[in-house]
Design a protein around this motif. Structure first.
Motif, PDB file in Angstrom:
ATOM      1  N   PRO A  15      45.916  36.673  29.715  1.00 36.46           N
ATOM      2  CA  PRO A  15      45.689  37.056  29.034  1.00 36.46           C
ATOM      3  C   PRO A  15      43.825  36.856  28.207  1.00 36.46           C
ATOM      4  O   PRO A  15      43.096  36.003  28.881  1.00 36.46           O
ATOM      5  CB  PRO A  15      46.510  36.492  28.040  1.00 36.46           C
ATOM      6  CG  PRO A  15      47.889  34.865  28.671  1.00 36.46           C
ATOM      7  CD  PRO A  15      46.536  35.509  30.687  1.00 36.46           C
ATOM      8  N   TYR A  16      44.167  37.985  27.544  1.00 33.84           N
ATOM      9  CA  TYR A  16      42.392  38.367  27.559  1.00 33.84           C
ATOM     10  C   TYR A  16      42.342  38.312  25.606  1.00 33.84           C
ATOM     11  O   TYR A  16      43.144  39.180  26.035  1.00 33.84           O
ATOM     12  CB  TYR A  16      41.918  39.277  28.163  1.00 33.84           C
ATOM     13  CG  TYR A  16      42.298  40.890  28.218  1.00 33.84           C
ATOM     14  CD1 TYR A  16      41.150  41.332  27.554  1.00 33.84           C
ATOM     15  CD2 TYR A  16      43.775  41.156  28.742  1.00 33.84           C
ATOM     16  CE1 TYR A  16      41.940  42.661  27.306  1.00 33.84           C
ATOM     17  CE2 TYR A  16      43.634  42.278  28.420  1.00 33.84           C
ATOM     18  CZ  TYR A  16      43.367  43.251  27.721  1.00 33.84           C
ATOM     19  OH  TYR A  16      43.398  44.661  27.010  1.00 33.84           O
ATOM     20  N   LEU A  65      36.629  34.690  39.485  1.00 31.99           N
ATOM     21  CA  LEU A  65      36.676  33.647  37.900  1.00 31.99           C
ATOM     22  C   LEU A  65      38.232  34.594  37.728  1.00 31.99           C
ATOM     23  O   LEU A  65      38.794  33.091  37.905  1.00 31.99           O
ATOM     24  CB  LEU A  65      36.418  34.419  36.999  1.00 31.99           C
ATOM     25  CG  LEU A  65      36.849  33.724  35.746  1.00 31.99           C
ATOM     26  CD1 LEU A  65      35.796  32.518  35.839  1.00 31.99           C
ATOM     27  CD2 LEU A  65      36.273  34.273  34.424  1.00 31.99           C
ATOM     28  N   LEU A  66      38.764  35.534  37.813  1.00 28.54           N
ATOM     29  CA  LEU A  66      40.111  35.484  37.657  1.00 28.54           C
ATOM     30  C   LEU A  66      41.105  34.851  38.499  1.00 28.54           C
ATOM     31  O   LEU A  66      42.432  34.421  38.110  1.00 28.54           O
ATOM     32  CB  LEU A  66      40.643  36.490  36.963  1.00 28.54           C
ATOM     33  CG  LEU A  66      39.924  37.553  35.937  1.00 28.54           C
ATOM     34  CD1 LEU A  66      40.244  39.274  36.109  1.00 28.54           C
ATOM     35  CD2 LEU A  66      40.387  37.071  35.101  1.00 28.54           C
ATOM     36  N   LEU A 112      39.223  42.115  33.685  1.00 27.86           N
ATOM     37  CA  LEU A 112      40.075  41.674  32.890  1.00 27.86           C
ATOM     38  C   LEU A 112      41.295  42.380  32.331  1.00 27.86           C
ATOM     39  O   LEU A 112      42.015  41.655  32.761  1.00 27.86           O
ATOM     40  CB  LEU A 112      39.073  41.666  31.850  1.00 27.86           C
ATOM     41  CG  LEU A 112      39.519  40.092  30.758  1.00 27.86           C
ATOM     42  CD1 LEU A 112      39.508  38.815  31.785  1.00 27.86           C
ATOM     43  CD2 LEU A 112      38.307  40.199  29.889  1.00 27.86           C
ATOM     44  N   LYS A 113      40.849  43.407  31.916  1.00 30.92           N
ATOM     45  CA  LYS A 113      42.420  43.971  31.649  1.00 30.92           C
ATOM     46  C   LYS A 113      43.759  44.012  32.982  1.00 30.92           C
ATOM     47  O   LYS A 113      44.918  44.128  32.241  1.00 30.92           O
ATOM     48  CB  LYS A 113      42.169  45.028  31.232  1.00 30.92           C
ATOM     49  CG  LYS A 113      41.355  45.825  30.143  1.00 30.92           C
ATOM     50  CD  LYS A 113      41.469  47.015  29.100  1.00 30.92           C
ATOM     51  CE  LYS A 113      40.039  46.737  27.815  1.00 30.92           C
ATOM     52  NZ  LYS A 113      39.669  48.127  27.841  1.00 30.92           N
ATOM     53  N   VAL A 128      32.085  48.493  31.714  1.00 29.96           N
ATOM     54  CA  VAL A 128      33.150  48.473  31.422  1.00 29.96           C
ATOM     55  C   VAL A 128      34.514  48.347  32.499  1.00 29.96           C
ATOM     56  O   VAL A 128      35.577  47.987  32.123  1.00 29.96           O
ATOM     57  CB  VAL A 128      33.220  50.375  31.300  1.00 29.96           C
ATOM     58  CG1 VAL A 128      34.339  50.917  31.594  1.00 29.96           C
ATOM     59  CG2 VAL A 128      31.810  50.993  30.429  1.00 29.96           C
ATOM     60  N   LEU A 129      33.582  48.417  33.829  1.00 27.99           N
ATOM     61  CA  LEU A 129      33.927  47.611  35.015  1.00 27.99           C
ATOM     62  C   LEU A 129      34.514  46.274  34.616  1.00 27.99           C
ATOM     63  O   LEU A 129      35.761  46.347  34.767  1.00 27.99           O
ATOM     64  CB  LEU A 129      32.663  48.099  36.599  1.00 27.99           C
ATOM     65  CG  LEU A 129      33.612  47.184  37.612  1.00 27.99           C
ATOM     66  CD1 LEU A 129      35.035  47.645  38.257  1.00 27.99           C
ATOM     67  CD2 LEU A 129      32.587  47.418  38.677  1.00 27.99           C
ATOM     68  N   GLN A 130      33.583  45.475  34.440  1.00 28.19           N
ATOM     69  CA  GLN A 130      33.906  43.987  33.681  1.00 28.19           C
ATOM     70  C   GLN A 130      35.301  43.973  32.850  1.00 28.19           C
ATOM     71  O   GLN A 130      36.380  43.557  33.211  1.00 28.19           O
ATOM     72  CB  GLN A 130      32.796  43.010  33.165  1.00 28.19           C
ATOM     73  CG  GLN A 130      33.305  41.850  33.395  1.00 28.19           C
ATOM     74  CD  GLN A 130      32.278  41.357  32.562  1.00 28.19           C
ATOM     75  OE1 GLN A 130      31.313  42.026  31.430  1.00 28.19           O
ATOM     76  NE2 GLN A 130      32.052  40.118  32.931  1.00 28.19           N
TER      77      GLN A 130
END
Length: 244
Positions: free
Chosen positions: A123-124, A78-79, A117-118, A111-113
């Motif tokens: 930008p998230y 996705l990213l 993302l971070k 948490v891994l997800q």
């Protein structure tokens, strides 16, 4: 604003699409039924073409050891696609206290997800919600038979799916948080107490037996699943939701 909602036909996603559309945005739902395979990345470029925001509400099909790899692959796909498409805001839905229940592999996977993302290029915003009212029935079914329902005395602060969808939609329409917003229902219960309220409302005469080894949420202790200071508190109570 064009907003791609991945997982947009599910419990939360369908509600998010409705709210965004009523707010005047072009909210487009995407899922396997529309030809998108997030695991392989098939259909992602088409889904994200022209989108300013992507909301990822997909979920692992299992809660077991396969869930971390599911979130790793889908978030990487996705990213990469969102960055290539020039998407300016990526939103995911996670779980309040996910980092405080390490014994649950699914929570570690969430948490891994979040961490992927971070660390990514887009930008998230992360919306963390407590357990949904709608999940009470399956939660009870895991540890029940015709004679009794067994539930731990785990403290929970459940929330209606409608309120979760509103929070996700609100964040999606705004600027990236570059952080996390926590949302929760207005009341705290123990899970066994919540089970008794549910069965009474349904006219089910089975007793709820308090068993601190029963079910998925037995792994959570103390206030791990309770919203902390600064959380957004929704208005819908559990008994109001049951009465509907």
């Amino acid at each position: 604003m064009k907003i791609a909602v991945i997982g947009g036909t599910g419990l939360i996603g369908s509600r998010v699409v409705t709210i965004l559309t009523k707010s005047g945005h072009e909210a487009v739902p995407h899922s396997p039924s529309t030809g998108l395979d997030l695991l392989s990345g098939h259909g992602l470029p088409e889904a994200l073409a022209g989108a300013e925001v992507v909301v990822n509400l997909t979920n692992s099909p299992t809660f077991d050891d396969a869930s971390p790899e599911f979130f790793r692959r889908t978030m990487d796909n996705l990213l990469e696609a969102a960055d290539s498409a020039g998407v300016g805001h990526a939103v995911i839905l996670s779980i309040v206290g996910a980092d405080l229940v390490p014994d649950l592999v699914y929570y570690r996977a969430k948490v891994l997800q979040e961490d992927i993302l971070k660390a990514g290029p887009v930008p998230y915003s992360i919306v963390r919600a407590t357990q949904f009212f709608e999940f009470m029935a399956p939660t009870m079914s895991w540890t029940s038979d015709e004679n009794a329902v067994r539930l731990p005395a785990t403290r929970v602060q459940p929330i209606a799916a409608d309120d979760v969808a509103r929070a996700v939609a609100d964040v999606s329409m705004g600027a990236p948080l570059r952080g996390t917003r926590n949302i929760a229902g207005p009341e705290v219960f123990t899970l066994d107490e919540l089970g008794r309220i549910t069965l009474a409302a349904q006219g089910d005469r089975r007793p709820v037996v308090t068993d601190d080894q029963a079910g998925l949420f037995a792994a959570a202790s103390g206030d791990a699943l309770i919203a902390q200071d600064g959380a957004v508190i929704a208005k819908t109570t559990y008994r109001e939701w049951l009465a509907r």
